[in-house]
Design an enzyme around this catalytic site. Structure first.
Site, PDB file in Angstrom:
ATOM      1  CD  GLU A   1     -30.444  60.555  20.420  1.00 22.88           C
ATOM      2  OE1 GLU A   1     -30.581  59.633  19.622  1.00 22.88           O
ATOM      3  OE2 GLU A   1     -30.510  61.755  20.089  1.00 22.88           O
TER       4      GLU A   1
ATOM      5  CD  GLU B   1     -26.361  63.559  19.941  1.00 20.96           C
ATOM      6  OE1 GLU B   1     -27.161  63.577  18.980  1.00 20.96           O
ATOM      7  OE2 GLU B   1     -25.967  62.510  20.482  1.00 20.96           O
TER       8      GLU B   1
HETATM    9  C1  BGP Z   1     -28.686  61.363  17.454  1.00 16.09           C
HETATM   10  C2  BGP Z   1     -27.506  60.484  17.747  1.00 16.09           C
HETATM   11  C3  BGP Z   1     -26.234  60.833  17.055  1.00 16.09           C
HETATM   12  C4  BGP Z   1     -26.455  61.478  15.721  1.00 16.09           C
HETATM   13  C5  BGP Z   1     -27.523  62.507  15.652  1.00 16.09           C
HETATM   14  C6  BGP Z   1     -27.881  63.005  14.268  1.00 16.09           C
HETATM   15  O1  BGP Z   1     -29.810  60.548  17.370  1.00 16.09           O
HETATM   16  O2  BGP Z   1     -27.237  60.410  19.121  1.00 16.09           O
HETATM   17  O3  BGP Z   1     -25.415  59.716  17.051  1.00 16.09           O
HETATM   18  O4  BGP Z   1     -25.835  61.056  14.662  1.00 16.09           O
HETATM   19  O5  BGP Z   1     -28.701  62.078  16.270  1.00 16.09           O
HETATM   20  O6  BGP Z   1     -28.576  62.002  13.581  1.00 16.09           O
HETATM   21  P1  BGP Z   1     -28.200  61.538  12.128  1.00 16.09           P
HETATM   22  O7  BGP Z   1     -26.762  61.192  12.173  1.00 16.09           O
HETATM   23  O8  BGP Z   1     -29.067  60.381  11.841  1.00 16.09           O
HETATM   24  O9  BGP Z   1     -28.454  62.698  11.239  1.00 16.09           O
END
Ligand code: BGP
Length: 483
Positions: A188, A381
């Site tokens: 990201e 993701e």
């Molecule tokens: C993205 C990241 C992850 C992750 C996911 C979900 O921003 O790359 O590391 O965890 O989002 O976000 P969160 O864990 O804050 O719910």
């Protein structure tokens, strides 16, 4: 048409949210190890709530606590990876995206030789994955840079960090050249301006001109990413290097042209880091923005040539939700999303954490990215954070999660049928782990339930949720049976 036969189905995790074992086998402190548990994050002052200050860091360095610092304990993937990979294998995974913690290999980032125990650990993980016929996709920087580089250099604000990162990556390429073909440079990468500390090690209260510093850090990451792409191609013939973008798909709040313009500008700034990594140059609109804001990027004479000569092979991205923009923010109802607060789309439902659920937005995102970059894409993701309930007989009935994925897979397949070249899909996260933004365990994404609560109580036992069998079938039929 459907998905390609060798479609890479799987899941994605990050070292700092899964491994735990924060202080063993020579590992140094990372920026993730100072992130505290945040039970409630809302739209007010979002950035401040998820941010970190120098006093927070000082307090964190002095304590061995893991209750309030959940990323230090993760889900103990460090010791349980074999059991977890067996479960991924049982689901039929073709791939697992995971990251290498920089601090396991170079604990402060400045050692001249890599920590052999760290290399040995990842060697063992990759061997286990290959035995299970699971192809690794490795992120080199996933929100876990050495804390020592944040406190000494203000992270990526300082150009010297480029060489240190290249040294770390080169050690990984040399050690894992027979184990890993797919690499991602910065997770990201566009998030530097949204959470500068975990993304780039920038400590806001130690920084005079934050906006200027953030864009300077971006530039250093772009150069580092290009140098690392070159090193990877040279060390591992046939390797594939991707950029990784948070696809923060934005719609106009209305057909008012001023809203359309506001949304266009939002998307332009979201795309810009991937633009640099794919096209090897800064977009003209972004250079103009720098000028308007008085942002001056210090560059070494060869930087632009390095960017141009070493572009990425494919584009990977995270997609969770979409938002809307308006020329006048008072027209918007605000909601939280992945690392942001923005306008809520009245046509969409939200998760318990306020993130909109927008499967069509995934299709739109795939079409937009393919149309813009003409490069193979990878969804690395996508998923839904939810509160799960473990029954007395250790089951989790998570039809809400199945529905979320079903909707997204239908739209993903339609994008592929429309001509998008999609290499694979890795869900976030196939096993419950610690949340990046709030450090909660109770925000669960997995097909596998981990018995651990927000404060670290629990057996750490793994249990299959209903979605486990469902995803197994989806993979077995290569997306043909989503029922
Ligand atoms: C993205 C990241 C992850 C992750 C996911 C979900 O921003 O790359 O590391 O965890 O989002 O976000 P969160 O864990 O804050 O719910």
């Amino acid at each position: 048409m459907g998905l390609r036969k060798d479609f890479l189905w799987g899941g994605a995790i990050a070292a700092n949210q899964a491994e735990g074992a924060w202080n063993v086998d020579g590992k140094g402190l990372s920026v993730a190890d100072v992130a505290t548990y945040k039970p409630k994050v809302d739209v007010k002052d979002y950035r401040k709530q998820v941010g970190v200050t120098m006093p927070d860091i000082d307090a964190a360095i002095k304590t061995q606590d893991t209750a309030d610092y959940p990323k230090r304990r993760g889900i103990d993937f460090y010791h349980r990876y074999s059991e977890d990979i067996d479960l991924f294998h049982e689901m039929g995974f073709k791939t697992l995206r995971l990251s290498i913690a920089w601090t396991r290999i170079f604990p402060t980032g400045e050692e001249t030789e890599p920590n052999q125990a760290g290399l040995a650990y990842y060697k063992a993980v990759f061997a286990k994955m290959h035995a299970a016929k699971i192809e690794p996709i490795v992120t080199l920087s996933h929100y876990e840079m050495p804390l020592a580089l944040a406190t000494k250099y203000n992270g990526w604000a300082d150009r010297r960090v480029i060489d240190l990162f290249v040294r770390f990556c080169q050690a990984c390429f040399t050690a894992f050249k027979d184990n890993v073909k797919y690499w991602l440079t910065f997770n990201e990468i566009d998030s530097v301006t949204r959470h500068p500390f975990i993304s780039a090690g920038i400590i806001p209260d130690q920084t005079e001109n934050l906006l200027q510093t953030e864009y300077q850090a971006f530039h250093h990451q772009f150069v580092a990413s290009a140098l690392v792409t070159k090193a990877c191609h040279e060390t591992i013939p046939g390797s594939q290097v991707g950029c990784m973008l948070t696809k923060l798909t934005d719609y106009p709040n209305s057909s008012d042209p001023r809203d359309v313009l506001a949304s266009f500008n939002k998307n332009t700034m979201n795309y810009f880091p991937a633009d640099v990594q794919v096209f090897g140059e800064y977009p003209a609109l972004v250079l103009n923005y720098f000028e308007e804001q008085g942002i001056e990027i210090a560059m070494a004479p060869d930087d632009l040539a390095i960017l141009k000569a070493n572009t990425v092979d494919f584009v990977s991205f995270s997609y969770y939700m979409s938002m809307v923009s308006s020329y006048d923010d008072s027209n918007l109802t605000l909601t939280t999303g992945n690392t942001v607060v923005g306008g809520k789309n009245p046509h969409l439902e939200t998760t318990d954490w306020g993130w909109t659920v927008d499967p069509v937005g995934l299709r739109i995102s795939l079409l937009q990215l393919y149309d813009r970059y003409h490069k193979p894409l990878m969804i690395v993701e996508n998923g839904m954070g939810a509160k799960d309930e473990l029954t007395a007989d250790h089951q989790v009935h998570d039809d809400y999660r199945i529905n979320y994925f079903k909707g997204h897979f239908e739209q993903m397949i339609q994008a592929v049928d429309a001509g998008v070249d999609l290499l694979g899909y890795t869900s976030w996260a196939p096993i419950d782990l610690v949340s990046a933004s709030t450090s909660q365990m109770s925000k669960r994404y997995g097909f596998i339930y981990v018995d651990e609560d927000d404060l670290g109580h629990g057996t750490l036992n793994r249990y299959k949720k209903d979605s486990f069998t469902w995803y197994q079938k989806v993979i077995r039929t290569n997306g043909a049976d989503l029922s």
